[in-house]
Design a protein around this motif. Structure first.
Motif, PDB file in Angstrom:
ATOM      1  N   THR A  88      83.172  19.560  -2.566  1.00  0.00           N
ATOM      2  CA  THR A  88      82.539  18.562  -1.698  1.00  0.00           C
ATOM      3  C   THR A  88      82.253  17.251  -2.429  1.00  0.00           C
ATOM      4  N   TYR A  90      84.285  15.285  -3.399  1.00  0.00           N
ATOM      5  CA  TYR A  90      85.231  14.268  -2.926  1.00  0.00           C
ATOM      6  C   TYR A  90      84.533  13.215  -2.087  1.00  0.00           C
ATOM      7  N   GLU A  91      83.529  13.697  -1.329  1.00  0.00           N
ATOM      8  CA  GLU A  91      82.873  12.793  -0.398  1.00  0.00           C
ATOM      9  C   GLU A  91      82.036  11.739  -1.144  1.00  0.00           C
ATOM     10  N   VAL A  92      81.312  12.201  -2.150  1.00  0.00           N
ATOM     11  CA  VAL A  92      80.498  11.284  -2.944  1.00  0.00           C
ATOM     12  C   VAL A  92      81.404  10.288  -3.669  1.00  0.00           C
ATOM     13  N   MET A  93      82.533  10.818  -4.184  1.00  0.00           N
ATOM     14  CA  MET A  93      83.446   9.966  -4.946  1.00  0.00           C
ATOM     15  C   MET A  93      84.139   8.923  -4.071  1.00  0.00           C
ATOM     16  N   SER A  94      84.290   9.238  -2.775  1.00  0.00           N
ATOM     17  CA  SER A  94      85.000   8.292  -1.912  1.00  0.00           C
ATOM     18  C   SER A  94      84.031   7.378  -1.155  1.00  0.00           C
TER      19      SER A  94
END
Lengths: 253, 308
Positions: A88, A90-94
């Motif tokens: 999850t 990925y969401e913080v990174m994007s």
């Protein structure tokens, strides 16, 4: 600054603790009680006083530090490791959010949680022994500084760890021995001269010593040295985190 | 139409030495639905990941609405929603919480009415208080879509949205995609199913081995990909194709025992009936018939070979 994002990360992390409230509060309270029963009553009754402080009271700062360190590390490392593990992250990174903001959210929440636990232990200890805090402002300062530094350290471990074994490795093999040998339950002056020297290489000694000074006005090492050491550790952690973010270590390919 | 995403000479070589993208150039137009087709490992996900900020490019630039994805990442990312390929979701969070969390991450103030409508559109409303781990795969996919749309993005990336998804959800998904397109959202989806691209896309790009082999309007591409071959096996070998069959441009196999006819399945007349009739009239007797369609894989191979 993306304050909205910091807010949701922070509260999302706090929510996790809230959802497991019993675990969050019960386990530190229980372990504190156990330590008091074993060290305070059973063994402490034979030790009487250490540097003019009743043994039961003497171990309180060490006990709080013990929990603070382990809780800060486990909260922060788990907080960042788990999203990495489940994907999850990925969401913080994007999201339109800087690494610094991510750090404030995760480390801030972890530090808050361990601070609360530290206060709970202090409160619990009050039921067992008489406590007076000679330098309350310094006590709070030591508490907060320790929570932040070791949450940062935990964050680093959480980023570094690629599996659950690694996540446990440093807390188990490094932190726990350092805390136990850092004078949580004894004064360094009780050791033989050679061990007194060796103990000086243990960074946790400075934390416990300084924190104990804020309670009783007695310490193993000068309080300024304690403050200096914790500042050095904090800066070191900040440096490593900065490097990790700069290079996208374990987060970005 | 104006360009919303502009990709210039984009390359990515991973630390392992694997070159996932080789100098890709692509312009994505505002409001279009672009399907990126390609086999596994073609570089589709890498390209999306770079635009979304998950992977650092080795070379090249990407701009979103004129803003650089690295320098002005706050501006570009707030307009982008990403539905990842993997079902990456927490275990214990509630649907309602996780979707609101996503909105906050992207810097938007809470808007419960919007999130409520979003969950209703995705048939998730009655699941709003469920823990994520209790949801089925299809429901998890819906949650990922809700999260990606929670901050009202202008661009939506769907990375293999229909992998492991049942027919119902697929239909729902295309409904949502169409609705989003009507509201002006640009949609980029990756897939290895040609039917999917056919169903929904305006334009289709084909990626293989890190290269963008072609980008074309769907209709043009479908025409190319709609070709089929029919092989007629003969009882007795012949040395040449009879003149009466010349107009079918048949290919004779080396042993003279098989004729191959290429036709377009989409054409009004495929010519099969008349061909078979004429084969009969030419006095050839059939042993067997078989038809083959060049798979997407074959087309990729062909395209790559043409490149080389």
């Amino acid at each position: 600054m993306n304050f909205q994002a910091i807010k949701v990360i922070y509260f999302n992390e706090m929510l996790r603790a809230w959802n497991t409230l019993l675990q969050t509060i019960a386990s530190p309270v229980l372990s504190t009680c156990l330590y008091f029963v074993v060290f305070g009553s059973a063994i402490g009754s034979r030790i009487q006083e250490v540097e003019g402080v009743p043994y039961g009271s003497f171990i309180v700062p060490g006990l709080i530090m013990l929990s603070l360190l382990t809780q800060s590390i486990s909260n922060a490392s788990f907080g960042i490791f788990f999203p990495k593990f489940t994907g999850t992250i990925y969401e913080v990174m994007s999201a339109p959010i800087s690494f610094f903001e991510i750090l404030i959210g995760y480390v801030g929440a972890a530090a808050t949680k361990s601070l609360i636990i530290g206060l709970i232990i202090l409160f619990t200890a009050g039921f067992f022994v008489d406590l007076e805090v000679k330098h309350p402002v310094w006590m709070v300062a030591f508490l907060i500084l320790t929570c932040i530094s070791f949450s940062l350290f935990g964050f680093i471990i959480g980023l570094w760890a690629t599996n659950f074994e690694k996540l446990q490795l440093i807390p188990l093999l490094v932190i726990t021995p350092l805390v136990f040998l850092g004078g949580s339950f004894y004064s360094v002056s009780m050791l033989s001269p050679i061990w007194q020297k060796i103990t000086l290489f243990n960074p946790v000694l400075y934390l416990i010593s300084g924190f104990r000074w804020s309670f009783f006005g007695v310490s193993d090492v000068p309080v300024v040295t304690s403050l200096l050491m914790i500042t050095v550790f904090l800066s070191l952690c900040l440096g490593v985190v900065w490097w990790m973010f700069k290079t996208g270590y374990r987060l970005k390919q | 139409m104006s360009v919303i995403i502009s990709i210039k000479d984009l390359s990515k070589t991973y630390d392992s030495g694997h070159q996932a993208l080789k100098s890709v150039n692509l312009e994505i137009e505002r409001g279009e639905i672009l399907a990126l087709l390609g086999p596994n490992g073609a570089g589709k996900t890498t390209m999306i990941s770079i635009i979304c900020g998950l992977v650092s490019p080795t070379e090249g630039t990407v701009t979103v609405d004129g803003n650089d994805i690295i320098k002005d990442y706050r501006l570009t990312r707030k307009d982008i929603g990403l539905v990842p390929q993997e079902l990456s979701l927490g275990a214990f969070d509630l649907v309602w919480d996780t979707v609101n969390f996503s909105r906050g991450l992207f810097g938007k103030k809470p808007d419960h009415a919007y999130i409520e409508q979003l969950l209703k559109d995705l048939s998730l409303w009655d699941k709003k208080d469920s823990e994520l781990m209790t949801l089925s795969g299809g429901m998890k996919r819906r949650v990922l879509i809700a999260k990606a749309l929670s901050h009202e993005p202008k661009i939506l990336f769907l990375d293999e949205p229909t992998a492991g998804v049942d027919v119902e959800l697929r239909k729902d998904m295309w409904k949502i995609v169409n609705k989003l397109r009507e509201s002006g959202v640009t949609i980029i989806l990756t897939t290895h199913y040609i039917e999917e691209a056919e169903e929904i896309a305006d334009r289709v790009g084909v990626i293989a081995k890190g290269e963008l082999l072609l980008i074309e309007d769907k209709d043009t591409l479908m025409h190319k990909m709609g070709e089929k071959q029919m092989t007629i096996e003969l009882k007795d070998s012949i040395s040449a194709v009879p003149d009466s069959l010349a107009k079918y441009q048949l290919q004779l196999s080396e042993d003279g025992q098989a004729l191959t006819y290429t036709y377009d399945t989409r054409a009004e007349h495929t010519g099969i009936t008349s061909l078979l009739q004429q084969v009969n009239e030419a006095g050839l007797s059939l042993k067997d018939l078989k038809t083959t369609q060049s798979s997407l894989e074959d087309i990729f191979v062909k395209l790559v070979e043409d490149e080389a």
